[in-house]
Design an enzyme around this catalytic site. Structure first.
Site, PDB file in Angstrom:
ATOM      1  N   ASP A   1      -8.075-123.170 -73.225  1.00 22.37           N
ATOM      2  CA  ASP A   1      -6.828-123.671 -72.665  1.00 22.37           C
ATOM      3  C   ASP A   1      -6.186-124.625 -73.667  1.00 22.37           C
ATOM      4  O   ASP A   1      -6.287-124.415 -74.875  1.00 22.37           O
ATOM      5  CB  ASP A   1      -7.121-124.355 -71.322  1.00 22.37           C
TER       6      ASP A   1
ATOM      7  N   HIS B   1      -2.726-128.997 -68.976  1.00 26.21           N
ATOM      8  CA  HIS B   1      -3.220-127.873 -68.199  1.00 26.21           C
ATOM      9  C   HIS B   1      -4.739-127.744 -68.276  1.00 26.21           C
ATOM     10  O   HIS B   1      -5.417-127.518 -67.272  1.00 26.21           O
ATOM     11  CB  HIS B   1      -2.544-126.607 -68.735  1.00 26.21           C
TER      12      HIS B   1
ATOM     13  N   SER C   1      -3.521-119.947 -62.380  1.00 21.09           N
ATOM     14  CA  SER C   1      -4.290-120.832 -63.258  1.00 21.09           C
ATOM     15  C   SER C   1      -5.233-121.713 -62.468  1.00 21.09           C
ATOM     16  O   SER C   1      -6.288-122.117 -62.968  1.00 21.09           O
ATOM     17  CB  SER C   1      -3.355-121.743 -64.065  1.00 21.09           C
TER      18      SER C   1
END
Length: 653
Positions: free
Chosen positions: A212, A278, A469
């Site tokens: 990520d 994220h 996600s």
């Protein structure tokens, strides 16, 4: 919300066939097109990086100089080595090519001196593929994080006192925010039932690699493997470093796209976005510190997260992500120290458009990871489209995860289709998981660790996001729980294929009729862990065959119904001497798929079935001319909601 528009592979194939040099424009065209990965290309896009894989045993497969020379020759053959004037009257510089590196999976990455239009790139790729030594050609495109919707507020400061729930951890925000881990109720039908599973497993001894944006320092995260991670972003624009090249460590330095430096990766009129943090959010869902009187809880909270940075400003290149998949799973990547903490689970909440084939860079890298025993979990995507058009979510062997909200309904943004393995709580945005509303409903989001810096890291806090996600780390964490429980029980670790079967066979039936297929059901942590260690499957939605509806030979069972994604098991005992066993579904409305297997119940996704029947509609058939003397199982899965269905098992003696 990040949305990708699909480009149809057939249209691109036709365009490239027309663009083929005349020497290859007839019989050779199908063979050449078979080597090309076309679905990753977009109209009005430009390309300056390509992944070329040569056949084993060729000089080019081991010699970067020879590979470069071959591509240089291809450039000459299609006339790109000469300056031209395009259809708009603008001059186009002559194209040269440079060598970048060899991937761990064997392909070469090459870089053209200027960006090529889709037509130019298509001509060049077709010419490269015309070489018999070439096995595969694809553009090295930019992947993006699966863009989530963020809640408009974060939480921090003084914790709100909560009444302890029986069996719940003492983390202050858990009861108020983390519906997605709490026990399943009528008002919380979309939960993954993680709290119940904590009585059995916590992921101890398992490493989960999160590919990520990296991770930020946070008091509620175990950062013990942060420095052991690696930053695979190799281009300075993406990494934010002064020069090209990779770097040790898995820390997130920010992925903002505001400012003039990142104008080239924004659409016209788009002012850019702040840093997402994220990877920190995903990592918290998987393994946030739990029962520490602080913040929130993580699913496999005793597992270790290995942060691998593959996304930065503007996204991350296919070639970098492919190398990261290899490295994270324990494979060797030239120029990078070998990973001393190989992951048993890889979690990827990223992607781009296009179908993934076994020959693509992602397909090969993922197959390698699976061969090393690593389970690969991927977000299905947030485009509200068929997952068949998303990569790496459609790659062979992955666990592709769709998103449901608190009601158990498919989140309107979630990708769907028969390629989805399972659904997990990713969060609804509006009240009752509606597709629109006057304002977002923060109680329906998935909450986890985050940072409040607009560009570079600032203060650690907690925030809500909604997307596939967020569904993906739920499944990744549950896989870690399964593997940890097996280790604690002294059992051999399940293979990636067995993990998929455990998840799908124990998935909880959807509480509502889903509008599109989104897998075997909602992931159920407790049921999955129990099945893995041989315990009872109390509360799960799976079948071991014991609860199959028994059929009587040659007698029709009518009036069967189910929702989209539902899974119902039937059985028929076949005696010695029986012949021409026919297992059929027919009649009624809707659409189903039939899986049949001798001896044991087929997996919920049909991956181990002896026969799969997936015709349009409800008429499905599996025939065994010389059946074994055993019990045969028939699994009926709703592709769409169905009713009035008849089931018939017949044989002759």
């Amino acid at each position: 919300m990040f949305k990708i528009r699909s480009i149809k592979t057939c249209a691109l194939a036709a365009a490239l066939a027309l663009a083929l040099p005349s020497a290859y424009a007839t019989d050779a065209a199908p063979a050449i097109n078979a080597k090309l990965s076309l679905s990753h290309m977009k109209a009005q896009q430009t390309y300056d990086r390509f992944i070329v894989t040569y056949r084993n045993g060729t000089t080019e497969s081991v010699d970067g100089n020879a590979a470069t020379q071959n591509v240089r020759t291809a450039i000459s053959h299609v006339g790109l080595d000469r300056a031209t004037i395009n259809s708009l009257g603008a001059s186009q510089a002559a194209v040269s090519v440079g060598y970048v590196r060899k991937l761990a999976i064997g392909g070469h990455v090459l870089h053209t001196s200027r960006k090529l239009s889709t037509a130019e790139a298509g001509k060049l790729m077709a010419q490269i593929a015309s070489d018999p030594a070439v096995a595969h050609v694809e553009p090295d495109v930019m992947m993006r994080l699966v863009r989530d919707v963020a809640a408009t507020q974060t939480v921090g400061g003084t914790l709100k006192p909560q009444d302890m729930l029986t069996g719940a951890p003492n983390d202050g925000y858990y009861a108020q925010y983390q519906w997605h881990m709490q026990p399943v109720t009528a008002s919380d039908a979309g939960s993954a039932d993680v709290e119940k599973a904590w009585t059995v497993a916590d992921g101890a001894g398992v490493t989960v690699a999160v590919l990520d944006t990296g991770i930020t320092a946070h008091p509620d995260l175990d950062e013990s493997l942060a420095s052991a991670g690696y930053d695979f972003t190799s281009v300075a624009l993406v990494s934010g470093r002064a020069a090209d090249g990779r770097a040790a460590g898995g820390m997130d330095t920010g992925d903002w796209t505001t400012g003039t430096a990142y104008a080239e990766c924004r659409d016209a009129g788009d002012s850019g976005e702040p840093s997402s943090w994220h990877g920190t959010h995903v990592s918290g869902t998987i393994a946030e510190l739990t029962n520490n009187s602080t913040g929130m809880a993580g699913i496999a909270h005793s597992a270790h997260v290995l942060p691998v940075r593959v996304l930065g400003h503007c996204g991350g290149l296919t070639s970098d992500i492919a190398d990261a998949i290899t490295w994270a799973s324990g494979g060797h990547v030239d120029g990078v120290p070998d990973n001393q903490n190989p992951a048993q689970v890889i979690s990827m909440s990223l992607g781009g458009e296009g179908a993934c084939s076994a020959d693509d860079a992602f397909g090969v890298a993922i197959a390698g990871a699976i061969s090393r025993g690593t389970t690969v979990v991927v977000a299905a995507g947030n485009s509200g489209e068929d997952v068949a058009n998303a990569s790496p979510a459609s790659c062979p062997g992955v666990i592709s995860v769709a998103s449901n909200g608190i009601t158990g309904k498919r989140a309107f943004y979630s990708n769907y289709g028969t390629g989805v393995t399972i659904s997990a709580p990713g969060g609804g945005i509006y009240v009752n998981d509606a597709s629109s509303g006057d304002e977002a409903n923060p109680t329906g989001f998935v909450w986890s660790t985050i940072n409040n810096g607009a560009t570079v890291p600032a203060t650690a806090t907690y925030g809500g996001m909604a997307g596939t996600s967020q569904a993906t780390p739920h499944v990744s964490g549950i896989v870690a729980m399964i593997l940890g429980a097996e280790k604690d029980a002294g059992l051999t670790a399940s293979t990636p294929a067995q993990i998929k079967d455990i998840l799908t066979s124990t998935a909880r039936a959807f509480p509502v009729a889903e509008d599109h297929p989104i897998g075997a059901g909602i992931v159920d942590a407790y049921a999955a862990v129990q099945k893995a260690v041989g315990g009872s499957n109390d509360g799960g939605g799976g079948d071991d065959g014991s609860n199959a509806t028994a059929l009587t030979a040659n007698v029709t069972l009518a009036g069967q119904s189910g929702t989209a994604g539902s899974s119902t098991l039937y059985s028929i005992v076949v005696p010695a001497g029986a012949k021409n066993l026919s297992l059929r579904s027919f009649g009624g409305t809707g659409e189903v798929t039939l899986y049949a297997k001798a001896g044991t119940a087929p997996a919920a996704d049909g991956s181990d079935a002896d026969v799969v029947s997936a015709r349009p509609g409800n008429t499905e058939t599996a025939v065994f001319r010389t059946p074994a003397t055993t019990t045969y199982y028939i699994r009926i899965v709703g592709v769409a909601a169905y009713s009035g269905l008849s089931i018939l098992a017949s044989y002759t003696m």
